[in-house]
Write a protein that holds these residues in place. Structure first.
Motif, mmCIF file in Angstrom:
data_model
loop_
_atom_site.group_PDB
_atom_site.id
_atom_site.type_symbol
_atom_site.label_atom_id
_atom_site.label_comp_id
_atom_site.label_asym_id
_atom_site.label_seq_id
_atom_site.Cartn_x
_atom_site.Cartn_y
_atom_site.Cartn_z
ATOM 1 N N PHE B 28 -56.848 16.269 1.527
ATOM 2 C CA PHE B 28 -57.981 16.715 2.343
ATOM 3 C C PHE B 28 -59.259 16.810 1.527
ATOM 4 C CE2 PHE B 28 -54.844 17.688 5.520
ATOM 5 C CZ PHE B 28 -55.526 17.362 6.676
ATOM 6 N N ILE B 30 -60.029 15.080 -1.231
ATOM 7 C CA ILE B 30 -60.535 13.747 -1.570
ATOM 8 C C ILE B 30 -61.022 13.039 -0.306
ATOM 9 C CG2 ILE B 30 -59.891 11.493 -2.468
ATOM 10 C CD1 ILE B 30 -57.995 12.994 -4.342
ATOM 11 N N ARG B 31 -60.255 13.249 0.770
ATOM 12 C CA ARG B 31 -60.656 12.605 2.024
ATOM 13 C C ARG B 31 -62.036 13.089 2.481
ATOM 14 N NH1 ARG B 31 -61.077 12.120 6.975
ATOM 15 N NH2 ARG B 31 -61.458 14.334 7.095
ATOM 16 N N SER B 33 -64.479 13.824 0.641
ATOM 17 C CA SER B 33 -65.604 13.358 -0.167
ATOM 18 C C SER B 33 -65.526 11.846 -0.242
ATOM 19 C CB SER B 33 -65.534 13.948 -1.572
ATOM 20 O OG SER B 33 -64.638 13.203 -2.347
ATOM 21 N N MET B 36 -63.986 8.669 -4.104
ATOM 22 C CA MET B 36 -63.010 7.673 -4.501
ATOM 23 C C MET B 36 -62.942 6.491 -3.547
ATOM 24 S SD MET B 36 -62.036 8.908 -7.278
ATOM 25 C CE MET B 36 -60.895 7.580 -7.577
ATOM 26 N N THR B 37 -64.043 6.153 -2.917
ATOM 27 C CA THR B 37 -63.981 5.051 -1.968
ATOM 28 C C THR B 37 -64.161 3.713 -2.675
ATOM 29 O OG1 THR B 37 -66.342 5.153 -1.582
ATOM 30 C CG2 THR B 37 -64.959 6.468 -0.145
ATOM 31 N N ARG B 38 -63.707 2.687 -2.017
ATOM 32 C CA ARG B 38 -63.868 1.346 -2.574
ATOM 33 C C ARG B 38 -65.353 1.017 -2.705
ATOM 34 N NH1 ARG B 38 -61.728 -3.218 0.903
ATOM 35 N NH2 ARG B 38 -60.831 -1.366 1.812
ATOM 36 N N PRO B 191 -65.819 5.557 5.138
ATOM 37 C CA PRO B 191 -66.364 4.634 4.143
ATOM 38 C C PRO B 191 -66.358 3.189 4.604
ATOM 39 C CG PRO B 191 -64.181 5.359 3.513
ATOM 40 C CD PRO B 191 -64.556 6.159 4.720
ATOM 41 N N HIS B 192 -65.632 2.911 5.683
ATOM 42 C CA HIS B 192 -65.603 1.525 6.134
ATOM 43 C C HIS B 192 -66.523 1.312 7.322
ATOM 44 C CE1 HIS B 192 -62.356 1.053 3.393
ATOM 45 N NE2 HIS B 192 -61.729 2.065 3.959
#
Lengths: 434, 782
Positions: B28, B30-31, B33, B36-38, B191-192
């Protein structure tokens, strides 16, 4: 045991393990992000991952001294461990095993155990080759070998039952015709029975023909994981659900009363022809006895060396798993609630749901949405990696660990779907190993 | 034994619970924030990639940077002495616009490597980025930048443009402004997602490399449904269709109030929401689709509404400027802060091309001369313009009556004179524009037809300042023409001869602006000039320029025109230039009496004609009498024509109703309370009169007082129906009226001129296209 650099080796494995746990969290968080619209999926991934981690944790808590040290406290026999020497009967049903049966029998008699306390009962279940010839020869050599010769094949379960009935030992060691127990570790299989609460003991089995090809090498890794990690984790709570047919020992007094019930078990109106070992173990559990796995008792068996046989074996095992899970689920939640809810039912849920998720991630999304299943594959392999790290931690000398990944890949794309094939053909009761 | 198992169970459970809590918590956190996204990985990876590329070419880059620095120092030193007085060192700031940075290859996409190359070229050419605040200070004249500067902007708040552009600007030490739509971006987009979300915006602002501007709320996307058929048009300028149950037509379009409320929310609401969500001030706006109201199809008042709201909510607003339009490419201090231009950088331009494009458009300094060889600095949106054969060729196209060319980079010029040698190949009229701010604001000398006229246009309204007979015997072939502007003094030259001059004291003449040239003829496709050379000097140097210009002989005229260096006696305005006389709205017995001008009684006159009672005077247009109607129409290049009734300046309370039919024009205005060209009231009838707006022109500024869209349509000539337009003025209460004097819209106007005459105006976007036929005008005293 203590090698130079062992400490460093273990520390680095622990570090790698922690790193992998972090990466798993990372990958899951990414996956959860994509599927934010579907929170159920997030909970499911957390469930699956926790479950898989719990197996490793369970294996870590496994301690083979545990089932021995309570002997004195609770057991009826006050003698030192070495002095516990009940009579033992090997029961070996076989069919068309002229090649391997001799070795199995010789290894059995060679066990590091008083010779007069060992007997071997072989049931020749309608072999069409020269198995009976081999047996007759051995019969002359070993007076304590009993041979039952059936002209007509009756099935493994009948063979086993017949062997159990004919045998006389306090402990019955059930072997597959192509497997044997390392004579030097034989005592380790018997020792746990010193604790009267224990009804069955499962030996650690390794394929003997592991070097043969890629497939068998994969199975070496698979056997190690499923015995030393998965069965060990079950054994931590003294509830091993399957004392595998290739090399397990049962307390005679426990199994004899339910032998006929077990023998005549039916599923959907037809006799059950697979999962005999699992069924028997479930009965032992149902009767309130504990079942354990001993990593010290070493058994060897022959594993399929081609895909066709492997698949047939897997189908059989899955069918057995399913039928016996149905059976066990009726009582396990009452008799062993902890194991039922931390292991048994989650396993059923995950085993049934995983193929659907695999199809969705590997087939549906790439085609329908053009989304590559990178996260899914990464998640699977990270969990595999964590298992492998533990594998390396407990068995540094076992060189087959890279094949865990190969097995995991195969499991992901093939084996998890075998369950459905197995369920679809569950009314086909042919045995079909080879 | 069970005790042991229970202990094991507890340990196991504790570990598993700890693991699950850790994992779920981790997931939760990391999700929640975007660390750590591509996308983030790509950003950082690309940043290092670009850094490495810079490192690799370091020697190169350093050399070029140092050379450009040297160049700057040289400029600074040479320009040191007379920087303040030299109007040539005007600042011009390019503003670049990008949409997407990706490899999709679409119209609005720039590939990352192309963007990198373009920015790299800008860096190597010595350009540094500005923040919005710095840009604002420069535009307001509070700050003079040292060195070359530009503003980098992105529209639509797209994820790919952030991911693609951020590494580049980070590696180059640049900063940029992202224009986001509050409806698309002020949420937690994944992020997408296509649009940036709250998390990325937060990161961007924290990085210090990005500022946020508003691209409106776009609550309904970039278009709204405007009719029952579902036609989708630009959301900001068009009224949207509202479905209504029980309405026989299924619905209606927005009322003025509804539209204004929507514009307020799109502009002001989006700003407030952004400021609240992001905790920063949002000072700038980018018009979506570059639409500031000019794209209205069903809503002629759009520009007024948008203009009013935008000036309240923002400090500046950007539209787009394209190579093929007639706006200055770069931005200059003093420009209208709400129509700043951005270059929509094409995705197929090399960095070199971009830099040279900007350089060509950059501010030109005095003395300026051109022999027309090599690159063209001229822009055109009308006719054909090309620099070839050592000449600037300006030709009418096959469908145009003329052509116009504007010299980019001259906006900042104020007081100057320029002369061109023109080969008059075809066509009757050549116009030299000066103080050319934009197509709606400039002054000009029009040569042709044996006359020289001085015109000015303010906010699209044309005024003829002077109309003289051409006194010069023009040579065949190439002729030298010139125009000078020195404060309010405007002069037209042929060779060194001042052929016409005037002083415009209205105070609202364009006070700065550059050069444009135009050729025009009555017939289509029959106008062409070739300009051989151009010389422009600051007004203080005009004597030297006059010295080298040819000295043409004057035509023998009965009364020779006296050419003086200084313009003739200053006149206050075109209105005061005419002797005032009064028409009484009372009969001989003193009773109120309507004043009627019928069609045949209307005559066309020019501003310097005699002051006969009861006639219309016209500005830069023509008034023809034919049949029983007077026709007021525009003359190219003008887009509007106006005419007022002399003698009515003392009229206070009256009703004015005119019977008219429309030519092809977009609007006709009944003008009343006309005190002078900068102070009057106008009832504007647009969309064939179905949209009526009450406009107060005060001190030259137009103010929108109210409107109504449901008025009956005015007739076209072919409709064979007379329609009436007009105005009722009683004290401060002004109404626009329609058929039979019915009131359409009314407003209280405390600062209205207390008295003033009547008039008529007609307007169309295309020069020469506006016409109105006036059959009768009746003024009834009230």
């Amino acid at each position: 045991m203590k090698k130079p650099g062992n400490f460093l080796y273990r520390m680095s494995l622990i570090f790698i393990g922690l790193l992998i746990v972090f990466l798993i969290v990372l990958v899951k968080s990414k996956g959860a992000e994509t599927f934010w619209t579907n929170p159920l999926f997030l909970y499911y991934t957390i469930l699956v991952t926790s479950f898989e981690l719990s197996r490793v944790v369970g294996a870590m808590l496994y301690n083979n001294r545990a089932f021995k040290k309570f002997r004195k406290k609770h057991g009826g026999i006050e003698a030192p461990l070495d002095w516990y020497e009940p009579t033992v009967s090997f029961v070996i049903p076989c069919k068309n095993e002229e090649v391997s049966i001799e070795k199995t029998i010789r290894k059995s008699f060679a066990a590091d155990y008083p010779k007069e306390k060992i007997e071997v009962v072989v049931i020749n279940d309608g072999s069409t080759d020269n198995t009976i010839g081999v047996l007759r020869n051995l019969e002359r050599e070993y007076p304590r070998l009993k041979v039952v010769d059936w002209k007509v094949n009756k099935g493994k379960r009948h063979g086993m039952a017949e062997g159990f009935r004919l045998s006389t030992g306090e402990i019955i060691v059930q072997l597959d015709s192509d497997s044997y127990i390392d004579p030097n570790t034989f005592r380790k299989l018997i020792e746990p029975f010193g604790n009267p609460e224990i009804g069955a003991v499962c030996a650690h089995a390794d394929p003997e023909n592991g070097e043969e090809n890629f497939l068998t090498k994969m199975q070496v890794a698979y056997y190690f994981v499923s015995f030393r990690i998965l069965k060990a984790a079950e054994s931590t709570f003294f509830t091993v659900f399957c004392c595998s047919g290739c090399s397990s020992a049962y307390r005679r007094s426990v199994v004899m009363p339910i032998l006929d019930t077990w023998l005549n078990e039916r599923f959907l109106g037809l006799p059950v022809t697979w999962g005999d070992d699992r069924a028997l173990t479930n009965w032992v559990i149902k009767l309130g006895y504990k079942t354990v796995y001993s990593d010290e008792a070493r058994a060897y068996t022959i594993c399929p060396n081609n895909i066709r046989q492997l698949m047939k074996q897997q189908v059989r095992w899955k069918k057995g798993w399913f039928v016996n899970s149905m059976f066990a689920s009726k009582f396990i939640w009452r008799s062993h609630p902890f194991v039922a809810f931390t292991y048994f039912f989650p396993l059923i849920l995950i085993t049934l749901a995983t193929p659907f998720l695999a199809v969705s991630a590997l087939v549906y999304h790439p085609i329908a949405n053009g989304r590559w299943p990178l996260l899914y594959v990464a998640g699977v392999f990270l969990v595999t990696a964590l298992i492998t790290v533990y594998y390396r931690y407990i068995a540094r000398e076992n060189k087959y660990w890279p094949y865990v990944f190969a097995w995991s890949a195969m499991n992901m794309v093939v084996l998890s779907f075998v369950l459905f094939y197995a369920l679809a053909t569950i009314q086909n009761r042919k045995w079909g190993t080879r | 034994m069970d005790k042991h198992i229970n202990k094991t169970k507890r340990i196991f459970l504790a570990i598993i619970v700890a693991l699950v809590v850790m994992m779920a918590g981790g997931i939760f956190i990391i999700r929640g924030s975007n660390v750590m996204t591509r996308n983030n990985f790509n950003r950082h990876y690309s940043y290092f990639k670009y850094l490495m590329m810079l490192e690799k070419d370091e020697g190169n880059l350093f050399a070029s940077v140092s050379s450009s620095v040297t160049g700057l120092v040289t400029i600074a030193v040479s320009g040191n002495g007379d920087r303040g007085s030299d109007p040539g060192t005007v600042t011009s700031i390019p503003v670049l616009l990008y949409h997407g940075i990706n490899n999709d290859g679409g119209k609005y996409d720039t590939a990352p490597e192309v963007f990198w190359e373009q920015m790299r070229a800008m860096k190597e050419a010595g350009y540094e980025t500005l923040s919005i605040g710095e840009f604002e200070n420069i535009m307001n004249g509070k700050h003079v930048p040292d060195g070359k500067k530009f503003l980098l902007t992105f529209d639509d708040g797209r994820m790919d443009s952030y991911v693609g552009a951020d590494p580049v600007i980070r590696a180059l030490g640049y900063s940029a402004v992202m224009y986001i739509a509050s409806n698309n971006s002020l949420k937690k987009n994944g992020p997408h997602s296509y649009y940036l979300g709250f998390m990325e915006l937060d990161d961007m602002l924290k990085s210090g490399r990005w500022e946020i501007g508003s691209h409106a709320a776009q609550s309904e996307g970039d278009a709204v449904v405007t009719d029952a058929e579902g036609t989708r048009l630009e959301f900001l300028s068009n009224k949207k269709w509202i479905e209504e149950e029980g309405n026989p037509e299924g619905g209606r379009i927005e009322t003025d109030r509804e539209y204004a409320e929507r514009v307020k929310d799109e502009l002001g609401g989006s700003r407030e929401r952004m400021e609240k969500a992001l905790g920063v001030k949002v000072a700038s706006f980018a018009y979506p689709s570059s639409d500031y109201g000019q794209r209205a199809k069903n809503n002629p008042g759009a520009q007024y509404v948008i203009s009013e709201v935008i000036r309240k909510e923002y400090k500046m607003a950007f539209q787009q400027v394209w190579p093929e339009d007639n706006a200055y490419t770069l931005n200059y201090p003093g420009m209208d802060m709400f129509h700043l231009g951005r270059i929509e950088t094409p995705g197929d331009w090399s960095g070199e091309k971009l830099v040279s494009y900007i350089r060509n458009a950059e501010a030109k300094s005095f003395p300026y001369s051109e022999q027309f060889s090599g690159e063209s600095f001229w822009k055109s949106s009308w006719g054909k313009v090309a620099v070839e054969d050592h000449a600037l060729k300006i030709e009418a196209g096959t469908t145009t009556a003329g052509a116009v060319a504007m010299l980019d980079g001259t906006y900042g010029w104020k007081d100057y004179m320029y002369a061109v040698s023109v080969d008059r190949q075809k066509g009757g009229y050549v116009t030299l524009y000066s103080r050319y701010e934009d197509p709606s604001n400039h002054i000009s000398c029009v040569f042709g037809g044996g006359r020289v006229r001085i015109n000015k246009r303010v906010d699209g309204e044309d005024f003829l300042l002077k109309d003289d007979k051409d006194p010069v015997k023009a040579p065949d072939g190439i002729i030298s023409l010139g125009i000078s502007a020195d404060g309010p003094r405007i002069g037209c030259y042929e060779g060194s001869v001042l052929v016409s001059s005037t002083t415009d004291e209205t105070g609202f003449n364009p006070d700065q602006g550059g050069i444009a040239l135009q050729v025009w003829d009555e017939s289509i496709g029959n106008a062409a000039i070739a300009v051989r050379s151009l010389q422009a000097v600051h007004i203080s140097e005009s004597a030297a320029l006059l010295d080298i210009l040819p000295k043409y002989a004057l035509l023998p005229v009965p009364k020779p025109v006296v050419v003086r260096a200084a313009p003739a006696k200053p006149k206050k305005s075109i209105v005061t230039a005419v002797k005032v006389f009064d028409i009484s709205l009372k009969d001989k017995s003193g009773k109120p009496s309507p004043y009627i001008v019928n069609g045949s009684g209307i005559r066309s006159v020019s501003s310097d004609s005699t002051n006969t009672p009861g006639i219309w005077i016209t500005g830069s247009n023509k008034m023809d009498v034919g049949g029983n109607a007077a026709t007021l129409s525009t003359v190219p290049p003008f887009v509007s024509a106006s005419s007022i009734l002399q003698g009515g300046f003392k009229w206070a309370d009256y009703e004015y109703v005119a019977d008219i039919t429309l030519g092809i024009s977009s609007k006709v205005s009944a003008v009343g309370r006309y005190a002078n060209s900068n102070n009057y009231i106008a009832c504007e009838y647009m969309d064939r009169g179905s949209w009526v707006m009450l406009i107060h022109v005060k001190d030259g500024q137009r103010r929108f007082l109210g409107g109504d869209q449901d008025a009956a349509a005015l007739s076209r000539p072919f409709d064979d129906i007379d329609r009436q337009v007009g105005m009722r003025a009683i004290g401060n209460t002004i109404s626009c009226v329609g058929q039979g004097g019915s009131e359409i819209v009314r407003a209280e106007v405390p600062d209205t001129p207390k008295s003033g005459t009547i008039g008529m105006k007609v307007y169309a976007e295309t020069p020469g296209n506006a016409a109105v036929h006036i059959k009768k005008a009746v003024v009834t005293p009230l």
